[in-house]
Write a protein that holds these residues in place. Sequence first.
Motif, PDB file in Angstrom:
ATOM      1  N   THR A 133      -6.261   8.747  -1.111  1.00 14.43           N
ATOM      2  CA  THR A 133      -7.080   9.807  -0.520  1.00 14.43           C
ATOM      3  C   THR A 133      -6.976  11.071  -1.369  1.00 14.43           C
ATOM      4  O   THR A 133      -5.868  11.530  -1.660  1.00 14.43           O
ATOM      5  N   ARG A 187       0.843  -1.202   0.000  1.00 13.23           N
ATOM      6  CA  ARG A 187       0.000   0.000   0.000  1.00 13.23           C
ATOM      7  C   ARG A 187       0.867   1.236   0.000  1.00 13.23           C
ATOM      8  O   ARG A 187       1.956   1.252   0.563  1.00 13.23           O
ATOM      9  N   GLU A 188       0.364   2.301  -0.637  1.00 13.30           N
ATOM     10  CA  GLU A 188       1.072   3.570  -0.662  1.00 13.30           C
ATOM     11  C   GLU A 188       0.442   4.511   0.354  1.00 13.30           C
ATOM     12  O   GLU A 188      -0.759   4.463   0.605  1.00 13.30           O
ATOM     13  N   TYR A 189       1.272   5.370   0.924  1.00 13.01           N
ATOM     14  CA  TYR A 189       0.822   6.348   1.895  1.00 13.01           C
ATOM     15  C   TYR A 189       1.359   7.714   1.526  1.00 13.01           C
ATOM     16  O   TYR A 189       2.367   7.828   0.826  1.00 13.01           O
ATOM     17  N   VAL A 197      -0.716  11.093   8.274  1.00 13.76           N
ATOM     18  CA  VAL A 197      -0.496  10.027   7.299  1.00 13.76           C
ATOM     19  C   VAL A 197      -1.841   9.650   6.694  1.00 13.76           C
ATOM     20  O   VAL A 197      -2.811   9.441   7.411  1.00 13.76           O
ATOM     21  N   PHE A 198      -1.888   9.573   5.362  1.00 11.21           N
ATOM     22  CA  PHE A 198      -3.109   9.223   4.644  1.00 11.21           C
ATOM     23  C   PHE A 198      -2.826   8.092   3.670  1.00 11.21           C
ATOM     24  O   PHE A 198      -1.707   7.942   3.187  1.00 11.21           O
ATOM     25  N   GLY A 199      -3.868   7.327   3.350  1.00  9.40           N
ATOM     26  CA  GLY A 199      -3.760   6.317   2.310  1.00  9.40           C
ATOM     27  C   GLY A 199      -3.462   6.984   0.978  1.00  9.40           C
ATOM     28  O   GLY A 199      -3.907   8.110   0.720  1.00  9.40           O
ATOM     29  N   GLY A 200      -2.708   6.328   0.118  1.00 11.66           N
ATOM     30  CA  GLY A 200      -2.274   6.911  -1.144  1.00 11.66           C
ATOM     31  C   GLY A 200      -3.409   7.317  -2.062  1.00 11.66           C
ATOM     32  O   GLY A 200      -3.229   8.174  -2.923  1.00 11.66           O
TER      33      GLY A 200
END
Length: 195
Positions: free
Chosen positions: A27, A4-6, A22-25
């Motif tokens: 978002t 997963r990318e962040y 920090v957010f999910g890629g």
Amino acid sequence: GGGREYMLYSRRTAGGFTLTMVFGGATPLRDIRRQGKRLLESLAAVPDTLPEAPTAAAQPAPADAPAQVTEPAQAATLAPCTYMWLLRDPNITLNEAAARAIRVGLHTQLAELGWHVQTLRAQDEYVYVYAHVPGERAAYLVADELKRRAADILRAQFAAIDPRTVWADSYLVMTPGRDLDTDEIAQFIDFERLL
């Protein structure tokens, strides 16, 4: 490890601090900026100092007065704390029977643990507790236990409820705590729901 990318998002705050989230890629950037703005506004709304409790001036006891009984040592270790958590599903609200069961059940259980509950609300989509709490357990452990207790109370009243999925993962903890007004509660709900 999971592929997963962040994304990291940082902003300056009052006092020269840096807020990093920090957010999910996947978002969207507008959601990231909106959440960052709301968090900065929430942080700015927190008072720098809490009002101090009034203290009574010490008066000498008359010589013929009986000895005063002091409070147990445990009473001196109570600390004010505020806890709040939401239902996982934003489209569901607590009905009056569920809300009453949580209020009565939690109040009874917390009193047995030595808590001095000042405010306990269970309504709409949230549960809110402001109390003077004994001990020095980690705040996240206490919040998890409160959520578990409230879920167990619901499960005892309504067998179809899954206590593992009734509450959202997030929660609010303030130490030292204070009583939140309705606008502050609404701001937390809006922030968590990203309205």
